[in-house]
Design a protein around this motif. Structure first.
Motif, PDB file in Angstrom:
ATOM      1  N   ASP A  16      14.503   2.035   4.015  1.00  0.00           N
ATOM      2  CA  ASP A  16      13.680   0.839   4.277  1.00  0.00           C
ATOM      3  C   ASP A  16      13.527   0.759   5.891  1.00  0.00           C
ATOM      4  N   VAL A  17      12.370   0.355   6.352  1.00  0.00           N
ATOM      5  CA  VAL A  17      12.154   0.221   8.056  1.00  0.00           C
ATOM      6  C   VAL A  17      11.337  -1.116   8.085  1.00  0.00           C
ATOM      7  N   ASN A  18      11.466  -1.669   9.232  1.00  0.00           N
ATOM      8  CA  ASN A  18      10.507  -2.779   9.548  1.00  0.00           C
ATOM      9  C   ASN A  18       9.517  -2.206  10.795  1.00  0.00           C
ATOM     10  N   THR A  19       9.560  -1.329  11.294  1.00  0.00           N
ATOM     11  CA  THR A  19       8.671  -0.744  11.964  1.00  0.00           C
ATOM     12  C   THR A  19       8.590   0.801  11.613  1.00  0.00           C
ATOM     13  N   ILE A  20       7.440   1.164  11.451  1.00  0.00           N
ATOM     14  CA  ILE A  20       7.176   2.768  10.673  1.00  0.00           C
ATOM     15  C   ILE A  20       7.384   3.605  12.005  1.00  0.00           C
ATOM     16  N   PRO A  21       8.653   4.635  11.704  1.00  0.00           N
ATOM     17  CA  PRO A  21       8.851   5.621  12.814  1.00  0.00           C
ATOM     18  C   PRO A  21       8.140   6.504  13.089  1.00  0.00           C
ATOM     19  N   LEU A  22       8.152   7.360  14.088  1.00  0.00           N
ATOM     20  CA  LEU A  22       7.426   8.384  14.490  1.00  0.00           C
ATOM     21  C   LEU A  22       7.199   9.508  13.248  1.00  0.00           C
ATOM     22  N   GLN A  50       9.930   3.303   2.475  1.00  0.00           N
ATOM     23  CA  GLN A  50       9.453   1.738   2.432  1.00  0.00           C
ATOM     24  C   GLN A  50       9.411   0.783   3.553  1.00  0.00           C
ATOM     25  N   TYR A  51       8.079   0.640   4.202  1.00  0.00           N
ATOM     26  CA  TYR A  51       8.130  -0.198   5.324  1.00  0.00           C
ATOM     27  C   TYR A  51       7.904  -1.638   4.840  1.00  0.00           C
ATOM     28  N   LEU A  52       8.650  -2.544   5.288  1.00  0.00           N
ATOM     29  CA  LEU A  52       8.609  -3.898   4.653  1.00  0.00           C
ATOM     30  C   LEU A  52       8.359  -5.073   5.797  1.00  0.00           C
ATOM     31  N   SER A  53       7.302  -5.820   5.375  1.00  0.00           N
ATOM     32  CA  SER A  53       6.356  -6.693   6.327  1.00  0.00           C
ATOM     33  C   SER A  53       5.939  -7.920   5.363  1.00  0.00           C
ATOM     34  N   SER A  95       0.818  -1.227  -0.031  1.00  0.00           N
ATOM     35  CA  SER A  95       0.020   0.037   0.025  1.00  0.00           C
ATOM     36  C   SER A  95       0.934   1.214   0.007  1.00  0.00           C
ATOM     37  N   THR A  96       0.332   2.353  -0.250  1.00  0.00           N
ATOM     38  CA  THR A  96       1.192   3.559  -0.227  1.00  0.00           C
ATOM     39  C   THR A  96       0.593   4.295   0.712  1.00  0.00           C
ATOM     40  N   VAL A  97       1.456   5.446   1.371  1.00  0.00           N
ATOM     41  CA  VAL A  97       1.047   6.424   2.151  1.00  0.00           C
ATOM     42  C   VAL A  97       1.337   7.924   1.456  1.00  0.00           C
ATOM     43  N   SER A  98       0.524   8.562   1.224  1.00  0.00           N
ATOM     44  CA  SER A  98       0.329   9.984   0.351  1.00  0.00           C
ATOM     45  C   SER A  98      -0.013  11.205   0.948  1.00  0.00           C
ATOM     46  N   THR A  99       0.344  12.090   0.552  1.00  0.00           N
ATOM     47  CA  THR A  99       0.199  13.557   0.836  1.00  0.00           C
ATOM     48  C   THR A  99       0.482  14.456  -0.480  1.00  0.00           C
ATOM     49  N   LYS A 100       0.250  15.751  -0.175  1.00  0.00           N
ATOM     50  CA  LYS A 100       0.510  16.795  -1.258  1.00  0.00           C
ATOM     51  C   LYS A 100       2.142  16.845  -1.449  1.00  0.00           C
ATOM     52  N   ILE A 157       4.833   1.676   0.685  1.00  0.00           N
ATOM     53  CA  ILE A 157       5.567   2.526   0.200  1.00  0.00           C
ATOM     54  C   ILE A 157       4.947   3.928   0.473  1.00  0.00           C
ATOM     55  N   ASN A 158       5.996   4.750   1.343  1.00  0.00           N
ATOM     56  CA  ASN A 158       5.528   6.056   1.836  1.00  0.00           C
ATOM     57  C   ASN A 158       5.789   7.112   0.799  1.00  0.00           C
ATOM     58  N   THR A 159       4.660   7.477   0.193  1.00  0.00           N
ATOM     59  CA  THR A 159       4.773   8.573  -0.732  1.00  0.00           C
ATOM     60  C   THR A 159       4.203   9.878  -0.319  1.00  0.00           C
ATOM     61  N   GLY A 160       4.491  10.148   1.213  1.00  0.00           N
ATOM     62  CA  GLY A 160       3.980  11.404   1.796  1.00  0.00           C
ATOM     63  C   GLY A 160       5.278  12.307   2.265  1.00  0.00           C
ATOM     64  N   GLU A 161       4.801  13.062   3.108  1.00  0.00           N
ATOM     65  CA  GLU A 161       5.618  14.299   3.161  1.00  0.00           C
ATOM     66  C   GLU A 161       7.218  13.914   3.731  1.00  0.00           C
ATOM     67  N   TYR A 162       6.956  12.972   4.556  1.00  0.00           N
ATOM     68  CA  TYR A 162       8.415  12.366   5.150  1.00  0.00           C
ATOM     69  C   TYR A 162       8.795  10.984   4.228  1.00  0.00           C
ATOM     70  N   GLY A 163       8.188  10.758   3.140  1.00  0.00           N
ATOM     71  CA  GLY A 163       8.724   9.598   2.287  1.00  0.00           C
ATOM     72  C   GLY A 163       9.165  10.092   1.087  1.00  0.00           C
TER      73      GLY A 163
END
Length: 448
Positions: A160-166, A173-176, A85-90, A182-188
């Protein structure tokens, strides 16, 4: 890079601990925050904490941009499919203006053509550029690079991370095994978006890679934690490779029309300990062919160090197949790899500094035979001009070597008035050995 740690090739830490001289904290860092016995996690600046000799191992105090240590969710489970899945913002973009690109970078014989000019180029490595959270810092760094005469910059296209950070910590990318993101957001990937747009504005070209052989910023180990196996079986692990290709597709699709991308790179220093050379060869052929199917306009390279038997070599450790588990010259001949890479770290490989000239010249000859240009993509030797200047001169004078990129670039960031990480090989803008490592070398290139 040979690793964030100068000695990580030679020394490993216990699970959850960083090795001697490894990074153990700092803004946007998401790896282990404790050190092996006898080493203490010490802050050099807000962006870089390092395990140095000491009697205690204090954990860095997190800031709003600093994550805690990555925790793993799996060590042995293997699966044949993943859910992404993806995490997205502007998305933001740079307003800086600069040189106008004339098209995609490409090979031209044994050299590269960049913005209509075919010549040897100078470049550098900035692994941390995509992890900066201030747009002004990115623009400042790229403006300084452009002013110095650099043309190509290599950045990490993975985190890449195995635990989503603060919130506030950069991760791509979070792998599980139960469902990767796949983080397409502000901090991705929006941080990488800004790097690409700023590079375009400043007339720079980027080598963007997709995974790290080492554990820094996740690397192959993060895939192993999620999908099982080990660093050697990663290359043939169906679930890991499926997610790896999904990540490649996510990144390539964002920038396939950008002339700021110089090339896509499969990995940082891929190795396969104890493997037959066919393992990495088949992985590289499959992956590069896949990237070309997504984007036929940009070049693709491997990111390997140059290990294996080579005509004219002296049979020392780096010229042996076992050094990386592959034969570099065989990989060079893969049709969907446009150029070759080689790295140079005599300290880590147990060789004298003068040996570096042989390493460069033998690889250059192999590149001529393959009719492909090659880049001395990383090199470091005590951060000493008397050591590294001869390598630069040899590279510039060797047919088949089309550019060089020292490890690594350093600068002072305006957002915190602090310096970027010093790993023992960092050359800071307009400081210390800058003139002999950069100014004089760029002048020599222009004169040639």
């Amino acid at each position: 890079m040979k690793s964030i740690a100068t000695l990580i090739l030679l020394a490993g830490g216990a699970a959850g601990q960083q090795s001697a001289y490894g990074q153990c904290g700092g803004i946007n860092y998401s790896g282990p925050t404790s050190c092996v016995a006898g080493y203490a996690c010490t802050s050099w600046n807000p962006y870089y904490y390092q395990c140095v000799p000491g009697t205690a191992t204090p954990t860095p105090t997190p800031t709003s941009h600093t994550s805690t240590a990555v925790t793993t969710t799996s060590t042995s489970k293997s699966t044949s499919s993943t859910k992404t899945s993806t995490v997205s913002t502007k998305t933001t973009s740079s307003s800086t203006t600069g040189p106008t690109a004339t098209g995609f970078a490409k090979t031209n014989g044994l050299l590269f053509e960049i913005d209509g000019v075919t010549k040897y180029f100078a470049g550098t490595n900035c692994y941390w550029c995509g992890f900066l959270t201030s747009n002004g810092d990115v623009d400042h760094v790229f403006a300084d690079m452009a002013a110095a005469g650099f043309k190509v910059v290599r950045v990490w296209g993975f985190n890449d991370v195995n635990t989503i950070p603060l919130t506030g910590t950069v991760w791509y990318q979070y792998l599980s095994a139960s469902g990767s993101q796949i983080n397409t957001g502000e901090y991705g990937l929006q941080r990488l978006d800004y790097v690409v747009s700023s590079a375009a504005a400043h007339g720079l070209k980027l080598i963007i890679n997709f995974v790290n052989n080492w554990n820094d910023y996740g690397g192959i180990n993060a895939y192993v934690n999620a999908f099982g196996g080990n660093a050697s079986t990663w290359y043939t692990n169906t679930a890991a490779q499926a997610q790896y290709q999904k990540y490649i597709e996510a990144v390539v699709s964002r920038y396939k029309d950008s002339t700021a991308v110089f090339a896509w790179e499969l990995a940082n220093e891929p190795r396969c300990s104890g493997c037959d050379g066919s393992v990495i060869y088949n992985w590289a052929a499959t992956t590069s062919r896949y990237i070309k199917s997504l984007d036929p306009n940009h070049m693709v390279t491997m990111g390997d160090e140059g290990f294996g038997p080579l005509a004219g070599g002296d049979g020392s450790y780096p010229y042996q197949t076992g050094a990386g588990g592959y034969t570099w010259v065989d990989n060079l001949n893969i049709s969907t790899l446009d150029f070759g890479t080689l790295h140079l770290y005599p300290d880590s490989w147990g060789q004298p500094y003068s040996w570096g000239d042989l390493w460069i010249s033998t690889h250059g000859a192999a590149c001529v035979n393959a009719n492909k240009p090659c880049i001395l993509e990383e090199y470091g030797g005590g951060n000493n001009c008397t050591v590294e200047n001869p390598w630069q001169a040899t590279a510039l004078g060797t047919k088949g070597i089309a550019g060089d990129m020292f490890w690594q670039y350093g600068d002072t960031l305006p957002s915190c008035n602090c310096q970027t990480s010093q790993d023992g090989n960092t050359v800071y803008y307009n400081q210390g050995n800058w003139d002999c490592m950069v100014t004089q070398h760029v002048a020599a290139i222009n004169a040639s």
